[in-house]
Design a protein around this motif. Structure first.
Motif, PDB file in Angstrom:
ATOM      1  N   MET A   1       0.815  -1.215   0.000  1.00 37.93           N
ATOM      2  CA  MET A   1       0.000   0.000   0.000  1.00 37.93           C
ATOM      3  C   MET A   1       0.848   1.264   0.000  1.00 37.93           C
ATOM      4  N   GLY A   2       2.153   1.098   0.120  1.00 39.24           N
ATOM      5  CA  GLY A   2       3.045   2.253   0.038  1.00 39.24           C
ATOM      6  C   GLY A   2       3.359   2.917   1.363  1.00 39.24           C
ATOM      7  N   PHE A   3       2.905   2.352   2.483  1.00 42.32           N
ATOM      8  CA  PHE A   3       3.173   2.942   3.788  1.00 42.32           C
ATOM      9  C   PHE A   3       4.555   2.544   4.291  1.00 42.32           C
ATOM     10  N   LYS A   4       5.163   3.448   5.032  1.00 43.97           N
ATOM     11  CA  LYS A   4       6.437   3.174   5.694  1.00 43.97           C
ATOM     12  C   LYS A   4       6.318   3.541   7.170  1.00 43.97           C
ATOM     13  N   ALA A   5       6.915   2.706   8.014  1.00 39.54           N
ATOM     14  CA  ALA A   5       6.862   2.957   9.456  1.00 39.54           C
ATOM     15  C   ALA A   5       7.665   4.206   9.806  1.00 39.54           C
ATOM     16  N   ALA A   6       7.145   5.011  10.718  1.00 40.08           N
ATOM     17  CA  ALA A   6       7.847   6.215  11.164  1.00 40.08           C
ATOM     18  C   ALA A   6       9.109   5.827  11.937  1.00 40.08           C
ATOM     19  N   LYS A   7      10.101   6.679  11.898  1.00 37.17           N
ATOM     20  CA  LYS A   7      11.345   6.405  12.624  1.00 37.17           C
ATOM     21  C   LYS A   7      11.128   6.439  14.136  1.00 37.17           C
ATOM     22  N   ALA A   8      10.261   7.329  14.603  1.00 41.95           N
ATOM     23  CA  ALA A   8      10.065   7.493  16.039  1.00 41.95           C
ATOM     24  C   ALA A   8       9.134   6.450  16.631  1.00 41.95           C
ATOM     25  N   ASP A   9       8.165   5.975  15.839  1.00 43.14           N
ATOM     26  CA  ASP A   9       7.158   5.061  16.362  1.00 43.14           C
ATOM     27  C   ASP A   9       6.809   4.026  15.300  1.00 43.14           C
ATOM     28  N   PRO A  10       7.130   2.743  15.529  1.00 43.29           N
ATOM     29  CA  PRO A  10       6.855   1.706  14.528  1.00 43.29           C
ATOM     30  C   PRO A  10       5.373   1.411  14.343  1.00 43.29           C
ATOM     31  N   CYS A  11       4.513   1.981  15.194  1.00 40.56           N
ATOM     32  CA  CYS A  11       3.066   1.792  15.051  1.00 40.56           C
ATOM     33  C   CYS A  11       2.413   2.929  14.267  1.00 40.56           C
ATOM     34  N   LEU A  12       3.214   3.870  13.810  1.00 38.09           N
ATOM     35  CA  LEU A  12       2.725   4.967  12.968  1.00 38.09           C
ATOM     36  C   LEU A  12       3.252   4.768  11.552  1.00 38.09           C
ATOM     37  N   TYR A  13       2.337   4.669  10.580  1.00 31.31           N
ATOM     38  CA  TYR A  13       2.722   4.441   9.195  1.00 31.31           C
ATOM     39  C   TYR A  13       2.360   5.665   8.357  1.00 31.31           C
ATOM     40  N   ILE A  14       3.234   5.974   7.404  1.00 32.02           N
ATOM     41  CA  ILE A  14       3.109   7.221   6.642  1.00 32.02           C
ATOM     42  C   ILE A  14       3.309   6.955   5.158  1.00 32.02           C
ATOM     43  N   LYS A  15       2.530   7.656   4.343  1.00 34.14           N
ATOM     44  CA  LYS A  15       2.778   7.647   2.907  1.00 34.14           C
ATOM     45  C   LYS A  15       2.336   8.984   2.311  1.00 34.14           C
ATOM     46  N   GLY A  16       2.895   9.331   1.170  1.00 29.01           N
ATOM     47  CA  GLY A  16       2.521  10.563   0.495  1.00 29.01           C
ATOM     48  C   GLY A  16       3.225  11.778   1.066  1.00 29.01           C
ATOM     49  N   SER A  17       2.820  12.954   0.570  1.00 24.73           N
ATOM     50  CA  SER A  17       3.412  14.213   1.026  1.00 24.73           C
ATOM     51  C   SER A  17       2.397  15.333   0.865  1.00 24.73           C
ATOM     52  N   GLU A  40      -8.348  10.823   0.073  1.00 21.53           N
ATOM     53  CA  GLU A  40      -7.232   9.945   0.415  1.00 21.53           C
ATOM     54  C   GLU A  40      -7.611   9.010   1.567  1.00 21.53           C
ATOM     55  N   ILE A  41      -8.383   9.524   2.516  1.00 18.55           N
ATOM     56  CA  ILE A  41      -8.834   8.690   3.636  1.00 18.55           C
ATOM     57  C   ILE A  41      -9.731   7.565   3.126  1.00 18.55           C
ATOM     58  N   GLU A  42     -10.674   7.908   2.253  1.00 17.40           N
ATOM     59  CA  GLU A  42     -11.592   6.906   1.705  1.00 17.40           C
ATOM     60  C   GLU A  42     -10.847   5.854   0.902  1.00 17.40           C
ATOM     61  N   GLN A  43      -9.850   6.273   0.119  1.00 17.11           N
ATOM     62  CA  GLN A  43      -9.079   5.331  -0.679  1.00 17.11           C
ATOM     63  C   GLN A  43      -8.263   4.399   0.211  1.00 17.11           C
ATOM     64  N   THR A  44      -7.681   4.950   1.279  1.00 18.73           N
ATOM     65  CA  THR A  44      -6.899   4.133   2.210  1.00 18.73           C
ATOM     66  C   THR A  44      -7.774   3.077   2.869  1.00 18.73           C
ATOM     67  N   ILE A  45      -8.986   3.463   3.253  1.00 18.48           N
ATOM     68  CA  ILE A  45      -9.906   2.515   3.883  1.00 18.48           C
ATOM     69  C   ILE A  45     -10.297   1.417   2.893  1.00 18.48           C
ATOM     70  N   LYS A  46     -10.515   1.768   1.626  1.00 19.04           N
ATOM     71  CA  LYS A  46     -10.831   0.769   0.605  1.00 19.04           C
ATOM     72  C   LYS A  46      -9.669  -0.205   0.426  1.00 19.04           C
ATOM     73  N   ASP A  47      -8.450   0.316   0.419  1.00 21.94           N
ATOM     74  CA  ASP A  47      -7.268  -0.538   0.273  1.00 21.94           C
ATOM     75  C   ASP A  47      -7.106  -1.468   1.469  1.00 21.94           C
ATOM     76  N   LEU A  48      -7.399  -0.947   2.655  1.00 21.65           N
ATOM     77  CA  LEU A  48      -7.319  -1.780   3.864  1.00 21.65           C
ATOM     78  C   LEU A  48      -8.367  -2.892   3.830  1.00 21.65           C
ATOM     79  N   HIS A  49      -9.554  -2.570   3.302  1.00 23.27           N
ATOM     80  CA  HIS A  49     -10.631  -3.559   3.180  1.00 23.27           C
ATOM     81  C   HIS A  49     -10.199  -4.740   2.312  1.00 23.27           C
ATOM     82  N   LYS A  50      -9.365  -4.467   1.310  1.00 21.26           N
ATOM     83  CA  LYS A  50      -8.914  -5.533   0.416  1.00 21.26           C
ATOM     84  C   LYS A  50      -7.958  -6.494   1.122  1.00 21.26           C
TER      85      LYS A  50
END
Length: 283
Positions: A1-17, A40-50
């Motif tokens: 899905m293109g997310f990467k874990a944050a350096k400070a917190d491995p439970c926070l995932y980030i993508k885009g700018s 973007e929120i709606e698309q992320t939720i759809k991707d998570l549903h898959k």
């Protein structure tokens, strides 16, 4: 899905700018998706549903027991009123009289030896619930619950009465909330202080600090120092705070927030301030 874990917190995932940056916060099986763009929120939720079976609850109103109210013009109001009321009911204290002070002044003078033992299971359960409230929004009870948490293995009725007093305090202040609405620019600031040797048994000091971003409280801590010192307690507390500030700076940087200017730390001990300015402290 293109997310990467944050350096400070491995439970926070980030993508885009930019405005399309998506933050995905994961806490066990509870997810929170954050983005300026609704699409973007709606698309992320759809991707998570898959990928996963999940239930979409809509615009955030409650997260991990914290009630979230959206303020007009931006910002949020965080409250734990419902959680507090559930706790009061669980321990059958609906009819108790609220108090304005968390603990009695005489508590740290001792008296545990004369008090009869109390149920470890019940006491541990209440202390755990109080610490959860303190860590997630009610920073005002954190120091008191920290004192009481030292006795979860062999609690006495005196400790139980002190913990119930915190419940009475919470009942009277259940409408208190934390407002998240930066107004002074996104600057990190911090405040630190020490209660010197309050424990008559160990004489260990208690450090406390608060961290703000844009004038909004985002972090706090109350902790007993491991060793007894005569003159370095304030400096040790300052050192601990500065270590945590590097983590907070990395966290907000991961989220795309540029910290403005140097981080100002407020400390009221003249000896500590002098030591920080000295060459010895810098080396």
């Amino acid at each position: 899905m293109g997310f990467k874990a944050a350096k400070a917190d491995p439970c926070l995932y980030i993508k885009g700018s930019g405005n399309s940056k998506v933050l995905l916060l994961v806490f066990v099986d509870d997810l929170c998706v954050i983005c300026k763009e609704e699409g973007e929120i709606e698309q992320t939720i759809k991707d998570l549903h898959k990928e996963f079976k999940l239930r979409y609850l809509g615009k955030i109103k409650n997260y991990l027991g914290v009630e979230v109210e959206h303020l007009p013009g931006g910002g949020y109001k965080l409250s734990q009123k419902a959680k507090i009321e559930q706790l009061v009911q669980r321990y059958k204290m609906e009819g108790c009289k609220p108090v304005k002070a968390l603990m009695e002044l005489s508590y740290q003078k001792g008296g545990d030896a004369e008090s009869p033992e109390f149920s470890e299971e019940i006491y541990r359960s209440l202390i755990g619930s109080l610490q959860y409230l303190g860590n997630w929004g009610r920073s005002d009870i954190l120091a008191a619950t920290g004192l009481l948490s030292r006795h979860v293995e062999k609690p006495t009725r005196r400790h139980w009465q002190a913990s119930k007093r915190i419940l009475r305090y919470l009942k009277g202040s259940r409408d208190w909330h934390l407002t998240i609405k930066p107004e002074n620019g996104l600057k990190l600031t911090a405040y630190v202080d020490v209660d010197w040797a309050p424990d008559i048994t160990t004489r260990q000091s208690i450090s406390g600090h608060v961290i703000c971003l844009g004038g909004v409280v985002i972090g706090w801590r109350s902790i007993r120092q491991k060793y007894m010192f005569l003159s370095l307690t304030e400096y040790r507390a300052l050192s601990l705070l500065c270590s945590e500030l590097t983590w907070y700076k990395q966290l907000v940087s991961d989220m795309g927030v540029e910290v403005q200017g140097p981080i100002v730390v407020n400390e009221d001990n003249e000896a500590c301030i002098t030591m920080v300015k000295s060459q010895r402290a810098r080396t």
